[in-house]
Write an enzyme that holds these catalytic residues in place. Sequence first.
Site, short mmCIF file in Angstrom:
data_model
loop_
_atom_site.label_atom_id
_atom_site.label_comp_id
_atom_site.label_asym_id
_atom_site.label_seq_id
_atom_site.Cartn_x
_atom_site.Cartn_y
_atom_site.Cartn_z
N ARG A 127 -97.63 122.65 -150.75
CA ARG A 127 -99.07 122.31 -150.69
C ARG A 127 -99.82 123.30 -151.55
NH1 ARG A 127 -99.96 122.39 -144.17
NH2 ARG A 127 -100.16 124.56 -144.70
N TYR A 157 -109.46 99.05 -118.59
CA TYR A 157 -109.41 98.08 -119.69
C TYR A 157 -108.01 97.46 -119.81
CZ TYR A 157 -113.82 99.82 -121.66
OH TYR A 157 -115.13 100.15 -121.87
N LYS A 209 -107.95 129.23 -136.62
CA LYS A 209 -108.59 128.05 -137.22
C LYS A 209 -108.70 126.93 -136.17
CE LYS A 209 -104.15 126.97 -139.30
NZ LYS A 209 -103.59 125.79 -139.87
N MET A 227 -112.89 106.01 -123.27
CA MET A 227 -113.57 107.04 -124.06
C MET A 227 -113.97 108.24 -123.20
SD MET A 227 -116.95 106.74 -126.45
CE MET A 227 -116.31 105.46 -127.50
#
Length: 380
Positions: free
Chosen positions: A146, A273, A50, A321
């Site tokens: 769950r 930054y 997955k 980013m």
Amino acid sequence: MNVTADALSPLRPRPEGRALRAEISLGRITRNFARLQQIAGDRGIWGVIKANAYGHGAVRVGQALEAAGAAGLAVSNLEEALELREGGLRGPILVLGGLRAEALPLASLHGLTVALVGPESLEAYAGLLPAHPVKLHLKLDTGMGRFGFLPSELGECLDGLRALAPWLEGLMGHFATSDDPDRGFSDRQRRTFETCRSLLQDAGFAFPQAHHANSDGLLRGYLDDDTHARPGLALYGLTCIAEGHALGLEPALELIAEVARVKTVPAGTAVGYGRTFVAPQPLQIATLGCGYADGYRRDLGNRAVVGFGGATYPVVGRVSMDYLTVALPSGVPIAPNEPMVLYSNDTGAPHSVERMAHLLGTIPYELTCALHRRLGRAYI
Ligand SMILES: Cc1ncc(COP(=O)(O)O)c(C=O)c1O
């Protein structure tokens, strides 16, 4: 000017040539599978792929696992299952998170196996399965809290389950604390599983398959009468427990970024930054095209190291980013396009996925699953 697609094709990025790429060794995944298969003995292995095979690329990993002899592949949801079918994988695919009844016709069309995760869908499934058959694995909530039928719910569900009996293939649970050296709770879960299995058997149900163990459960041998195991993380050579390290699992993934720019800066220069790093002496700053949008965590800035030329160098300043910056002493020969290793596939390296996860107070799963689809994946 007319620009044809052909003329543009050399500009199309190829994963092998990408400046930022995960290099994934299918050979290592195959060897990890073989090690786990040895522990599992004659039990089958559902390879858990997955979340894009924990960031490693679901279709390619699925192909490798099928070729290695996996009994089937397990994913989280319908979309992930369909991606595998579209990628040409034809073997059993188990949808661990269950499916809404409306999705059964599509699941049936694609020959999927579905976890039955609670009593709420029994009636709707019974109405649809005769026309849209899928194999079902009945999930028990033995302590994860769950998905799954609670033991206390089983009795009143027997009639509803009987209507699904022709499609029931497996009985499954999921360990909540198999990473804990104290096996007390895992033993309790196993006892609950066995009690439920007896109850169902006495009521006339037969399950060709039973499975409860994830990687840690398998590595610790919590297998009992199971016919299958469901490892994920260990297939990728990652582990948080001693048994996994003792087995010599080989991390399959290396995250590589080629240097985009190098600049020499004088002492006192701030980088990135927020000006969170100020060069204490003249330094070379290498900028790499990898940022938090690629899945490299922002909080690794001023904490992590990257590998280059047999040494490691600090990531300095904030990770942005699309970029991160690395400081190297003046005199270290470094030039644009040279590869630096952000995640090493050497378990002992300070920038291995396991060590970086530890540094961040998280688990290796989170780091590899976060690797974005936009970065290249090259298979070696
Ligand atoms: C139901 C289920 N089975 C098996 C696994 C595989 O777990 P691991 O990656 O720890 O082996 C997972 C992963 O979270 C899971 O959700």
